[in-house]
Design a protein around this motif. Structure first.
Motif, PDB file in Angstrom:
ATOM      1  N   ALA A  79       0.876  -1.149   0.089  1.00  0.00           N
ATOM      2  CA  ALA A  79      -0.164  -0.152   0.057  1.00  0.00           C
ATOM      3  C   ALA A  79       0.691   1.032  -0.163  1.00  0.00           C
ATOM      4  CB  ALA A  79      -0.912   0.246   1.408  1.00  0.00           C
ATOM      5  N   LEU A  80       2.568   1.695   0.765  1.00  0.00           N
ATOM      6  CA  LEU A  80       3.145   2.732   0.842  1.00  0.00           C
ATOM      7  C   LEU A  80       3.728   2.478  -0.712  1.00  0.00           C
ATOM      8  CD1 LEU A  80       4.426   1.806   4.692  1.00  0.00           C
ATOM      9  CD2 LEU A  80       2.929   3.831   4.017  1.00  0.00           C
ATOM     10  N   ASP A 103       1.843   1.944  -3.910  1.00  0.00           N
ATOM     11  CA  ASP A 103       1.420   2.727  -4.179  1.00  0.00           C
ATOM     12  C   ASP A 103       0.727   3.814  -3.928  1.00  0.00           C
ATOM     13  OD1 ASP A 103      -0.491   2.379  -6.587  1.00  0.00           O
ATOM     14  OD2 ASP A 103      -2.598   1.776  -5.459  1.00  0.00           O
ATOM     15  N   ILE A 104       1.040   4.135  -2.633  1.00  0.00           N
ATOM     16  CA  ILE A 104       0.611   5.570  -2.327  1.00  0.00           C
ATOM     17  C   ILE A 104       1.371   6.506  -2.706  1.00  0.00           C
ATOM     18  CG2 ILE A 104       0.218   7.108  -0.259  1.00  0.00           C
ATOM     19  CD1 ILE A 104      -1.764   4.809   0.879  1.00  0.00           C
ATOM     20  N   HIS A 105       2.852   6.329  -2.667  1.00  0.00           N
ATOM     21  CA  HIS A 105       3.851   7.191  -2.595  1.00  0.00           C
ATOM     22  C   HIS A 105       4.005   6.792  -4.323  1.00  0.00           C
ATOM     23  CE1 HIS A 105       3.496   8.440   1.333  1.00  0.00           C
ATOM     24  NE2 HIS A 105       3.699   7.639   2.090  1.00  0.00           N
ATOM     25  N   HIS A 106       4.064   5.772  -4.909  1.00  0.00           N
ATOM     26  CA  HIS A 106       4.596   5.732  -6.502  1.00  0.00           C
ATOM     27  C   HIS A 106       5.589   5.527  -6.369  1.00  0.00           C
ATOM     28  CE1 HIS A 106       4.112   5.105 -10.550  1.00  0.00           C
ATOM     29  NE2 HIS A 106       4.373   6.262 -11.057  1.00  0.00           N
TER      30      HIS A 106
END
Lengths: 507, 164
Positions: free
Chosen positions: B88-89, B91-94
């Motif tokens: 998830a991290l 994906d969130i921070h790309h």
């Protein structure tokens, strides 16, 4: 160097599969042949199985399943509380996690469970097909430009971003209204909704059941393709098998059509991740035991079950809005390259199908009309002609079904057939199904420029990671023609047309 | 069958006694980690996931830091939470996870409705960029399928399958 990209796997019928520790039984799983295209895993051999497993396969496909844990997964799904009929495996079945990919399970609404893993992490992953009035011969001189324009217009690849972050209110609208929200925002035509499963909007969506993290992941991913096996593909209608159905679907030989395959992006992935964990913790309280924790489930009418169903519907709506937004971008790319309006190019939507979803439907169970929740994990709904849930425009021919193959061979357009209802809760296959791991595909094609190899067959490829195209090459997949042949012989679908790829956009 | 991974996504922690392999799966992929302690096992899982999902680039330091606290009822549940936190991290921070320092993995002595195992860690990421880490493969989620955290001899092993 150009090498053959297709696999040929001769084999003999497999009649057993090894069960891993903790699967509910010791020893190999016995499989009985029922007819040319159906095999049974009897429930009598495992005390935790509540129904039989049924696998749709011919000798060749069954041979390819030899040693594949998918058959044990079919048996594992048969242990879910409330399951009726049988745990089903479509002809493209292969090893998944919890459910097999290509698995179908119907549970009674009264007393059954919902299992997020039976829908998958990519909630409402699906396929939509756009038609055109263009011919392959006419487009061929501008194919490279079209591929470039599509690659530029539709963000693709790992964690692809749309370039615009939706506000909380805008995201709520998407989660509640799906493709309708996109069309109302000018990203499509009202007729698109008539040709989308459930009108592009699943009822019962509850944005409050979608976690802040899921919302954060999805807010800037609307209109993006993603990575893995997702794709955008220009195809040519190569052969028409059913002229009447093809005419109803607006298809003709030599025609250019566009496949869009993707799902609910990070938002849907997070919804499933969250709710699998919630149900994993809740199973003891509900007195449920499963042979694989990824089958974590809860009663449909429990707080956990209701919360997941609300979140799943919201994520499904995000996926429909996503494919709708991409379709709009595709039309724009055609307009720019070809200098003509998308309506004048005849770029109507043929249909949009979901292949990772749970639906409340009515089916005959033990000769009684029964309300069930059908889990389809890598399986397509395939309702037959005259079914009331088939859009009026297609009711005479049946629900359109799309079975994409791999990027080097072919794909199929079909319609649901009458046999799908009694045999498979109105379901059929969703693709070719993998037969090689990513690692094995890379090893087999080491040193091969897959894009160059496809170019020799006239197929244009654009990819974010060309070096990883081998993972999705034809050799990694079963022959979709064999899969579709089994589905047709089992009465699950009727083939309408065969498509050949012209250009492939991969994330 | 397993294949040795190159570990090029390796995080700058002591690597003694630690290793990971990619475990083939028909549609997806598995990871198998070995380490001398639970904390290093969970760090090695971050190394393995990072190597599978990204090319880390050369000499790029993390520019985003996240402090993570997780709890679960058992060790496989904690592994599910940890791997999915990393997914998830990213994906969130790309971006790519370049460092993961696990401060502790321990069992709570007091009863907790949220679980009895907890993990504390600090994660360093860098956004994907032309001159930085590059995305390699998308992972939708780590799964519970065959997920195992097992004490073996003087060390620990973890096996996890990813939905790719």
């Amino acid at each position: 160097m150009v090498r053959r990209l297709h696999s040929e796997r001769p084999g003999t019928a497999s009649r057993s599969a090894t069960q891993p520790p903790g699967s509910g039984a010791a020893g190999p799983l016995q499989i009985e042949r029922l007819d040319e295209v159906r095999w049974r895993i009897p429930r009598t051999q495992r005390p935790d199985m509540r129904v039989d497993g049924i696998v749709f396969a011919d000798d060749e496909l069954m041979a390819a399943l030899r040693g594949d844990p998918a058959l044990v997964q079919v048996a594992n799904v048969a242990t879910l509380p409330g399951i009726v009929g049988a745990s089903l495996a479509m002809p493209d079945v292969h090893w998944g996690y919890g459910f097999p990919i290509g698995g179908v399970a119907a549970v009674r609404c009264d007393g059954g469970v919902i299992s997020p893993g039976g829908i998958g992490f990519d909630i409402n992953c699906g396929v939509r097909l756009l038609r055109t009035d263009l011919t392959a011969a006419g487009v061929r001189p501008r194919l490279e430009r079209l591929a470039d324009a599509l690659f530029a217009a539709v963000p693709s690849g790992v964690g692809a971003r749309s370039g615009r972050r939706l506000s909380a209110r805008e995201l709520d609208d998407v989660l509640l209204d799906g493709a309708r929200q996109a069309v109302e925002a000018g990203q499509g035509w009202p007729s698109d909704l008539e040709r989308t499963e459930d009108g592009g909007r699943l009822g019962g969506a509850d944005p409050a059941a979608v976690s802040p993290r899921a919302r954060q992941r999805g807010a800037d991913q609307l209109g993006t393709l993603g990575s893995g096996n997702h794709f955008l593909e220009l195809d040519m209608v190569d052969a028409i098998r059913d002229p009447m159905a093809a005419a109803a679907l607006g298809l003709f030989e030599g025609q250019v059509v566009v496949f869009i395959h993707c799902g609910s992006r990070g938002l849907g992935h997070q919804v499933c991740t969250d709710h699998v964990a919630i149900m994993d913790r809740a199973m003891d309280r509900h007195g449920i035991r499963v042979p694989d924790r990824q089958l974590a489930c809860a009663p449909l009418d429990s707080p956990e079950g209701r919360a997941y169903l609300g979140a799943m519907a919201a994520a499904a709506n995000f996926a429909w809005a996503n494919r709708q937004t991409i379709a709009h971008a595709v039309r724009g790319a055609f307009e720019r390259v070809l200098g003509s309006d998308a309506r004048r190019l005849g770029m109507g939507l043929v249909y949009d199908v979901s292949h990772n979803i749970a639906k409340f439907e009515t089916h005959l169970v033990d000769d009684e009309e029964t309300a069930v929740c059908v889990h389809r994990k890598g399986a397509t709904r395939a309702f037959p002609p005259e079914h009331p849930d088939v859009p009026a425009v297609y009711r005479a021919v049946g629900q359109p079904v799309f079975v994409p193959g791999d990027m080097g061979r072919c794909s199929y357009v079909a319609v649901g057939a009458a046999g799908s209802m009694p045999a498979a809760f109105g379901s059929t296959c969703h693709g070719a199904g993998r037969n090689l791991s990513r690692h094995a595909a890379l090893r087999e094609l080491r040193g091969v420029d897959v894009a160059a190899a496809l170019a020799t067959e006239g197929i244009v490829v654009r990819a974010e990671r060309p070096d990883l195209l081998a993972e999705e090459a034809s050799i990694a997949y079963k022959d979709v023609t064999a899969v579709v042949r089994v589905a047709e012989r089992a009465g699950l679908l009727r083939v309408v047309a065969r498509l050949r790829p012209l250009a492939v956009i991969k994330g | 069958m397993t294949t040795a991974a190159d570990g090029s996504g390796g995080l700058p922690a002591a690597r003694s006694g630690r290793r990971h392999t990619i475990v083939p799966h028909t549609a997806d992929a598995g990871l198998r980690m070995v380490a001398p302690s639970l904390a290093t096992l969970f760090e090695e899982a971050a190394v393995a996931l990072s190597a599978f999902t990204a090319d880390r680039g050369v000499g790029v330091p993390p520019s985003i830091w996240e402090d993570v606290r997780l709890e679960a009822g058992d060790l496989p549940g904690l592994a599910y939470a940890w791997l999915n936190e990393l997914v998830a991290l990213g994906d969130i921070h790309h971006g790519a996870v370049l460092e993961a320092s696990v401060v502790g993995v321990d069992r709570r002595t007091d009863a907790s409705p949220d679980g009895s195992w907890r993990l504390r860690a600090r994660i360093g990421l860098a956004p994907y960029a032309t001159n930085g880490p590059r995305p390699r493969r998308g992972v939708k989620s780590a799964t519970f399928h065959r997920l195992a955290v097992v004490r073996r001899g003087h060390g620990w092993t973890m096996r996890a399958y990813l939905d790719v």
